[in-house]
Design a protein around this motif. Structure first.
Motif, PDB file in Angstrom:
ATOM      1  N   GLY A   1      25.445  51.829  71.556  1.00 55.12           N
ATOM      2  CA  GLY A   1      25.486  50.934  72.568  1.00 55.12           C
ATOM      3  C   GLY A   1      25.475  51.820  74.038  1.00 55.12           C
ATOM      4  N   LEU A   2      25.606  53.044  73.835  1.00 60.17           N
ATOM      5  CA  LEU A   2      25.706  53.856  75.085  1.00 60.17           C
ATOM      6  C   LEU A   2      24.088  53.708  75.866  1.00 60.17           C
ATOM      7  CD1 LEU A   2      27.439  55.707  76.668  1.00 60.17           C
ATOM      8  CD2 LEU A   2      26.151  57.676  75.645  1.00 60.17           C
ATOM      9  N   ASP A   3      24.040  53.595  76.942  1.00 56.19           N
ATOM     10  CA  ASP A   3      22.848  53.603  77.675  1.00 56.19           C
ATOM     11  C   ASP A   3      22.444  55.043  77.861  1.00 56.19           C
ATOM     12  OD1 ASP A   3      22.585  50.825  78.119  1.00 56.19           O
ATOM     13  OD2 ASP A   3      23.997  51.084  79.777  1.00 56.19           O
ATOM     14  N   CYS A   4      21.740  55.498  76.945  1.00 58.02           N
ATOM     15  CA  CYS A   4      21.157  57.022  76.916  1.00 58.02           C
ATOM     16  C   CYS A   4      19.812  56.851  76.288  1.00 58.02           C
ATOM     17  CB  CYS A   4      22.254  57.781  76.155  1.00 58.02           C
ATOM     18  SG  CYS A   4      22.085  57.757  74.490  1.00 58.02           S
ATOM     19  N   PRO A   5      18.879  58.009  76.569  1.00 54.80           N
ATOM     20  CA  PRO A   5      17.732  57.983  76.009  1.00 54.80           C
ATOM     21  C   PRO A   5      17.754  57.919  74.386  1.00 54.80           C
ATOM     22  CG  PRO A   5      18.017  59.656  77.612  1.00 54.80           C
ATOM     23  CD  PRO A   5      19.247  59.300  77.465  1.00 54.80           C
ATOM     24  N   GLU A   6      16.819  57.139  73.842  1.00 55.36           N
ATOM     25  CA  GLU A   6      16.589  56.980  72.461  1.00 55.36           C
ATOM     26  C   GLU A   6      15.521  57.689  71.990  1.00 55.36           C
ATOM     27  OE1 GLU A   6      17.282  54.078  68.708  1.00 55.36           O
ATOM     28  OE2 GLU A   6      17.193  53.249  70.741  1.00 55.36           O
TER      29      GLU A   6
ATOM     30  N   LEU B   1      18.776  65.265  69.254  1.00 60.63           N
ATOM     31  CA  LEU B   1      18.036  64.219  68.845  1.00 60.63           C
ATOM     32  C   LEU B   1      18.929  63.206  68.141  1.00 60.63           C
ATOM     33  CD1 LEU B   1      14.423  65.229  68.750  1.00 60.63           C
ATOM     34  CD2 LEU B   1      15.482  64.453  70.535  1.00 60.63           C
ATOM     35  N   GLY B   2      19.706  63.683  66.994  1.00 55.42           N
ATOM     36  CA  GLY B   2      20.334  62.991  66.394  1.00 55.42           C
ATOM     37  C   GLY B   2      21.496  62.392  66.944  1.00 55.42           C
ATOM     38  N   LEU B   3      22.287  62.835  67.769  1.00 49.76           N
ATOM     39  CA  LEU B   3      23.310  62.774  68.606  1.00 49.76           C
ATOM     40  C   LEU B   3      22.783  61.502  69.490  1.00 49.76           C
ATOM     41  CD1 LEU B   3      26.438  62.624  69.667  1.00 49.76           C
ATOM     42  CD2 LEU B   3      25.457  64.587  71.309  1.00 49.76           C
ATOM     43  N   MET B   4      21.677  61.641  70.217  1.00 52.98           N
ATOM     44  CA  MET B   4      21.174  60.662  71.155  1.00 52.98           C
ATOM     45  C   MET B   4      20.867  59.525  70.432  1.00 52.98           C
ATOM     46  SD  MET B   4      18.796  63.372  73.294  1.00 52.98           S
ATOM     47  CE  MET B   4      17.747  62.200  73.963  1.00 52.98           C
ATOM     48  N   ARG B   5      20.382  59.435  69.471  1.00 51.73           N
ATOM     49  CA  ARG B   5      20.051  58.208  68.521  1.00 51.73           C
ATOM     50  C   ARG B   5      21.244  57.481  68.170  1.00 51.73           C
ATOM     51  NH1 ARG B   5      17.118  60.888  64.839  1.00 51.73           N
ATOM     52  NH2 ARG B   5      15.393  60.417  65.973  1.00 51.73           N
ATOM     53  N   HIS B   6      22.151  58.358  67.861  1.00 51.02           N
ATOM     54  CA  HIS B   6      23.591  57.695  67.391  1.00 51.02           C
ATOM     55  C   HIS B   6      24.149  57.415  68.540  1.00 51.02           C
ATOM     56  CE1 HIS B   6      27.436  57.444  65.396  1.00 51.02           C
ATOM     57  NE2 HIS B   6      27.856  57.820  66.592  1.00 51.02           N
ATOM     58  N   LEU B   7      24.327  57.537  69.795  1.00 50.29           N
ATOM     59  CA  LEU B   7      25.055  57.241  70.772  1.00 50.29           C
ATOM     60  C   LEU B   7      24.196  56.086  71.240  1.00 50.29           C
ATOM     61  CD1 LEU B   7      25.896  60.476  72.977  1.00 50.29           C
ATOM     62  CD2 LEU B   7      27.359  58.924  71.804  1.00 50.29           C
TER      63      LEU B   7
ATOM     64  N   LEU C   1      44.596  69.319  71.349  1.00 49.98           N
ATOM     65  CA  LEU C   1      44.067  68.304  71.963  1.00 49.98           C
ATOM     66  C   LEU C   1      42.883  67.460  71.196  1.00 49.98           C
ATOM     67  CD1 LEU C   1      43.582  69.939  75.835  1.00 49.98           C
ATOM     68  CD2 LEU C   1      45.485  68.544  74.995  1.00 49.98           C
ATOM     69  N   PRO C   2      42.713  66.440  71.340  1.00 48.16           N
ATOM     70  CA  PRO C   2      41.530  65.688  70.783  1.00 48.16           C
ATOM     71  C   PRO C   2      40.110  66.175  70.922  1.00 48.16           C
ATOM     72  CG  PRO C   2      43.176  64.110  71.868  1.00 48.16           C
ATOM     73  CD  PRO C   2      43.346  65.415  72.232  1.00 48.16           C
ATOM     74  N   ARG C   3      39.380  66.437  69.930  1.00 45.07           N
ATOM     75  CA  ARG C   3      37.905  67.216  69.933  1.00 45.07           C
ATOM     76  C   ARG C   3      37.055  65.881  69.760  1.00 45.07           C
ATOM     77  NH1 ARG C   3      36.397  70.042  66.672  1.00 45.07           N
ATOM     78  NH2 ARG C   3      34.971  71.571  67.353  1.00 45.07           N
ATOM     79  N   GLY C   4      35.803  66.219  70.257  1.00 49.64           N
ATOM     80  CA  GLY C   4      34.759  65.413  69.490  1.00 49.64           C
ATOM     81  C   GLY C   4      33.521  65.780  70.376  1.00 49.64           C
ATOM     82  N   HIS C   5      32.407  64.980  70.325  1.00 45.11           N
ATOM     83  CA  HIS C   5      31.352  65.324  70.858  1.00 45.11           C
ATOM     84  C   HIS C   5      31.238  64.948  72.530  1.00 45.11           C
ATOM     85  CE1 HIS C   5      30.027  65.877  66.963  1.00 45.11           C
ATOM     86  NE2 HIS C   5      29.963  64.663  66.631  1.00 45.11           N
TER      87      HIS C   5
END
Length: 326
Positions: A76-81, A66-72, A187-191
């Motif tokens: 500005g990402l179109d994802c559920p908040e 839920l924290g990741l979704m809120r951050h995204l 290689l680059p890492r991330g979420h």
């Protein structure tokens, strides 16, 4: 089937009393999805999605998702908040299950993927990766390379009933994949989303009549891992036709649009073939495990693992990154 837990009208109204969402007008179960129970809500303040998290989701990990979704969404990402209640908390309990309400996203997912869907997908995936850079909590990928051998071991007793010789073939593939997997730090890492199949991406037609991404949903396999692995998942999920031929035009569209937002390093490009093999065996193994361990009559919808054997064989035979559209 995606409603495993029924919600009674009276319980839902009591649940909504903790939110400032107006009065309940309608709610209905959503038939798509396989992991959680989802309901569409309509209130006097708008449309929302209610999710009850079922037993396959670890409740301890829900604050991270839920924290990741809120951050995204905030980036500005179109994802559920996730929507917080009056007490500031988004995660609650309903009908004996952890539950949360998220914003509703318009659009439909493509039942038939066209090349026109692929460039918007690539752009959205890169935007997700860039937006995730400011979210510092990490979640290991439980279904990454360290988890594949245990999954395969769990299928040894009955895997060959799906296809004779399947386990021996997968042993060979897995050994090669693990031997060629990128070393830590190269290689680059991330979420990453880690499950960005067509049914997790919504589209609407733009002013020019071409599809645009209106929403990325279902982050409950999201984790912290190689960014290029997320691209490999998409090449598996979006670029094969009904006859399992690989559509390089779709792949080029995804990769080109992605790189226009976040350029790939030379090491990422070189690693894509083995990352694609890894993504193929990951979905093959989880499908095979469900196929061989799900009892008759269970609510979980089993998916054919052999669909991903065909993909795995293609990527194993592909001659370098050029075969993938690079």
């Amino acid at each position: 089937m995606a409603v495993y837990t029924d919600v009674q009208d009276e319980a839902l109204r009591a649940f909504l009393a903790d939110y400032d969402l107006g009065e309940l007008m309608a709610f209905r179960g959503i038939a798509e999805g396989v992991e959680n129970s989802n309901y569409a809500l309509k209130t006097t303040r708008g449309d929302w999605i209610l999710t009850l998290y079922e037993k396959r989701v670890d409740p301890a990990e829900l604050p991270w998702f839920l924290g990741l979704m809120r951050h995204l969404a905030g980036s500005g990402l179109d994802c559920p908040e996730p929507v917080a209640g009056r007490d500031g908390e988004a995660l609650r309990e309903l009908a004996g299950r952890p539950a949360a309400i998220c914003t509703f996203l318009p659009g439909v997912w493509p039942r038939r993927v066209r090349p026109a869907h692929c460039a918007p997908l690539g752009s959205a995936l890169a935007a997700l990766h860039v937006a995730g850079e400011g979210f510092f909590a990490e979640r290991p990928n439980a279904l990454g390379p360290a988890g594949w051998a245990p999954l395969l071991d769990g299928c040894r007793a009955s895997g060959d009933s799906v296809r004779p010789g399947l386990i021996a073939e997968l042993d060979t593939h897995l050994s090669g994949i693990l031997a060629g997997w990128p070393a830590p730090g190269t290689l680059p890492r991330g979420h990453i989303h880690a499950d960005l199949f067509p049914d997790n991406v919504f589209f609407l037609d733009g002013p020019d009549g071409q599809p645009r991404v209106s929403g990325v949903i279902d982050f409950y396999f999201a984790c912290t891992d190689l960014l290029a692995y997320d691209i490999a998942v998409c090449l598996n999920a979006w670029c094969f036709e009904a006859d399992f031929s690989f559509n390089a035009t779709k792949a080029r569209a995804i990769l080109g649009a992605y790189a226009a937002v976040r350029p790939l390093t030379a090491a990422e490009r070189a690693a894509l073939p083995v990352l694609c093999r890894g993504a193929a065996i990951r979905f093959l193994l989880t499908r095979l495990f469900d196929w061989t361990h799900t009892p008759p009559g269970a609510l979980v919808t089993r998916k054919d693992p052999l669909d991903y054997l065909r993909r795995l064989r293609f990527f194993a035979a592909a001659d370098g990154e050029q075969a993938l559209g690079l």
